[in-house]
Design a protein around this motif. Sequence first.
Motif, PDB file in Angstrom:
ATOM      1  N   MET A   1       0.838  -1.170   0.000  1.00 40.59           N
ATOM      2  CA  MET A   1       0.000   0.000   0.000  1.00 40.59           C
ATOM      3  C   MET A   1       0.890   1.243   0.000  1.00 40.59           C
ATOM      4  N   TYR A   2       0.652   2.126  -0.906  1.00 38.12           N
ATOM      5  CA  TYR A   2       1.436   3.346  -1.008  1.00 38.12           C
ATOM      6  C   TYR A   2       0.786   4.462  -0.212  1.00 38.12           C
ATOM      7  N   LYS A   3       1.617   5.223   0.488  1.00 41.11           N
ATOM      8  CA  LYS A   3       1.128   6.337   1.297  1.00 41.11           C
ATOM      9  C   LYS A   3       1.941   7.584   0.981  1.00 41.11           C
ATOM     10  N   SER A   4       1.363   8.727   1.304  1.00 42.16           N
ATOM     11  CA  SER A   4       2.069   9.997   1.103  1.00 42.16           C
ATOM     12  C   SER A   4       3.095  10.187   2.216  1.00 42.16           C
ATOM     13  N   VAL A   5       3.899  11.205   2.081  1.00 39.51           N
ATOM     14  CA  VAL A   5       4.917  11.506   3.099  1.00 39.51           C
ATOM     15  C   VAL A   5       4.237  11.830   4.428  1.00 39.51           C
ATOM     16  N   ALA A   6       3.168  12.604   4.394  1.00 39.35           N
ATOM     17  CA  ALA A   6       2.462  12.991   5.626  1.00 39.35           C
ATOM     18  C   ALA A   6       1.886  11.767   6.333  1.00 39.35           C
ATOM     19  N   GLU A   7       1.271  10.865   5.577  1.00 39.73           N
ATOM     20  CA  GLU A   7       0.693   9.654   6.181  1.00 39.73           C
ATOM     21  C   GLU A   7       1.783   8.762   6.762  1.00 39.73           C
ATOM     22  N   THR A   8       2.877   8.628   6.037  1.00 39.50           N
ATOM     23  CA  THR A   8       3.982   7.801   6.517  1.00 39.50           C
ATOM     24  C   THR A   8       4.586   8.392   7.767  1.00 39.50           C
ATOM     25  N   ALA A   9       4.783   9.699   7.782  1.00 39.49           N
ATOM     26  CA  ALA A   9       5.354  10.359   8.963  1.00 39.49           C
ATOM     27  C   ALA A   9       4.471  10.137  10.183  1.00 39.49           C
ATOM     28  N   LYS A  10       3.183  10.200   9.989  1.00 38.68           N
ATOM     29  CA  LYS A  10       2.248   9.980  11.096  1.00 38.68           C
ATOM     30  C   LYS A  10       2.327   8.523  11.571  1.00 38.68           C
ATOM     31  N   ASP A  11       2.392   7.586  10.630  1.00 40.91           N
ATOM     32  CA  ASP A  11       2.426   6.162  10.973  1.00 40.91           C
ATOM     33  C   ASP A  11       3.682   5.776  11.749  1.00 40.91           C
ATOM     34  N   ILE A  12       4.810   6.345  11.378  1.00 41.34           N
ATOM     35  CA  ILE A  12       6.063   5.947  12.028  1.00 41.34           C
ATOM     36  C   ILE A  12       6.519   6.956  13.085  1.00 41.34           C
ATOM     37  N   SER A  13       5.646   7.905  13.418  1.00 40.04           N
ATOM     38  CA  SER A  13       5.911   8.902  14.470  1.00 40.04           C
ATOM     39  C   SER A  13       7.217   9.643  14.226  1.00 40.04           C
ATOM     40  N   MET A  14       7.306  10.256  13.070  1.00 41.28           N
ATOM     41  CA  MET A  14       8.509  10.966  12.678  1.00 41.28           C
ATOM     42  C   MET A  14       8.078  12.258  11.975  1.00 41.28           C
ATOM     43  N   PRO A  15       8.821  13.344  12.132  1.00 42.89           N
ATOM     44  CA  PRO A  15       8.467  14.576  11.413  1.00 42.89           C
ATOM     45  C   PRO A  15       8.569  14.396   9.891  1.00 42.89           C
ATOM     46  N   GLU A  16       7.733  15.110   9.166  1.00 44.82           N
ATOM     47  CA  GLU A  16       7.722  15.003   7.703  1.00 44.82           C
ATOM     48  C   GLU A  16       9.065  15.398   7.103  1.00 44.82           C
ATOM     49  N   ASP A  17       9.720  16.407   7.690  1.00 43.94           N
ATOM     50  CA  ASP A  17      11.028  16.840   7.180  1.00 43.94           C
ATOM     51  C   ASP A  17      12.036  15.699   7.231  1.00 43.94           C
ATOM     52  N   ASN A  40       5.914   2.948  -0.139  1.00 48.45           N
ATOM     53  CA  ASN A  40       5.309   1.643   0.101  1.00 48.45           C
ATOM     54  C   ASN A  40       5.469   1.326   1.584  1.00 48.45           C
ATOM     55  N   SER A  41       4.360   1.202   2.284  1.00 55.52           N
ATOM     56  CA  SER A  41       4.400   1.046   3.739  1.00 55.52           C
ATOM     57  C   SER A  41       4.874  -0.339   4.185  1.00 55.52           C
ATOM     58  N   THR A  42       4.921  -1.313   3.280  1.00 56.29           N
ATOM     59  CA  THR A  42       5.358  -2.651   3.691  1.00 56.29           C
ATOM     60  C   THR A  42       6.850  -2.707   4.008  1.00 56.29           C
ATOM     61  N   GLN A  43       7.615  -1.705   3.579  1.00 55.80           N
ATOM     62  CA  GLN A  43       9.042  -1.716   3.888  1.00 55.80           C
ATOM     63  C   GLN A  43       9.308  -1.486   5.371  1.00 55.80           C
ATOM     64  N   PHE A  44       8.307  -1.028   6.122  1.00 51.50           N
ATOM     65  CA  PHE A  44       8.468  -0.792   7.552  1.00 51.50           C
ATOM     66  C   PHE A  44       8.025  -1.975   8.397  1.00 51.50           C
ATOM     67  N   ASP A  45       7.469  -3.026   7.785  1.00 48.06           N
ATOM     68  CA  ASP A  45       6.985  -4.177   8.542  1.00 48.06           C
ATOM     69  C   ASP A  45       8.103  -4.828   9.351  1.00 48.06           C
ATOM     70  N   THR A  46       9.224  -5.068   8.732  1.00 49.91           N
ATOM     71  CA  THR A  46      10.347  -5.703   9.422  1.00 49.91           C
ATOM     72  C   THR A  46      10.844  -4.814  10.556  1.00 49.91           C
ATOM     73  N   TYR A  47      10.899  -3.520  10.325  1.00 50.68           N
ATOM     74  CA  TYR A  47      11.341  -2.577  11.349  1.00 50.68           C
ATOM     75  C   TYR A  47      10.448  -2.683  12.580  1.00 50.68           C
ATOM     76  N   PHE A  48       9.127  -2.683  12.376  1.00 50.24           N
ATOM     77  CA  PHE A  48       8.210  -2.746  13.510  1.00 50.24           C
ATOM     78  C   PHE A  48       8.273  -4.098  14.213  1.00 50.24           C
TER      79      PHE A  48
END
Length: 76
Positions: A1-17, A40-48
């Motif tokens: 699933m593809y997400k925007s920078v803002a959505e990804t930043a919110k999901d991984i608790s990180m600033p957009e910058d 692509n948000s699946t690249q963070f699955d292993t991290y989590f």
Amino acid sequence: MYKSVAETAKDISMPEDQVLRYIYEGRIKAVHDGKQFLINSTQFDTYFEQLERIKEEIEIWRNTPIPEDIDVKDED
């Protein structure tokens, strides 16, 4: 699933910058569609998964009692 920078930043608790900086550095893989970056948000699955495993190991370590020192009862 593809997400925007803002959505990804919110999901991984990180600033957009910081997310954008990681994209430019190549630490986060993204696709540019002409207007925005899509991540692509699946690249963070292993991290989590690894983060959860580390949290569990730290909790086990905190709950492990400290063994008594064998030299305490020695009356030389």
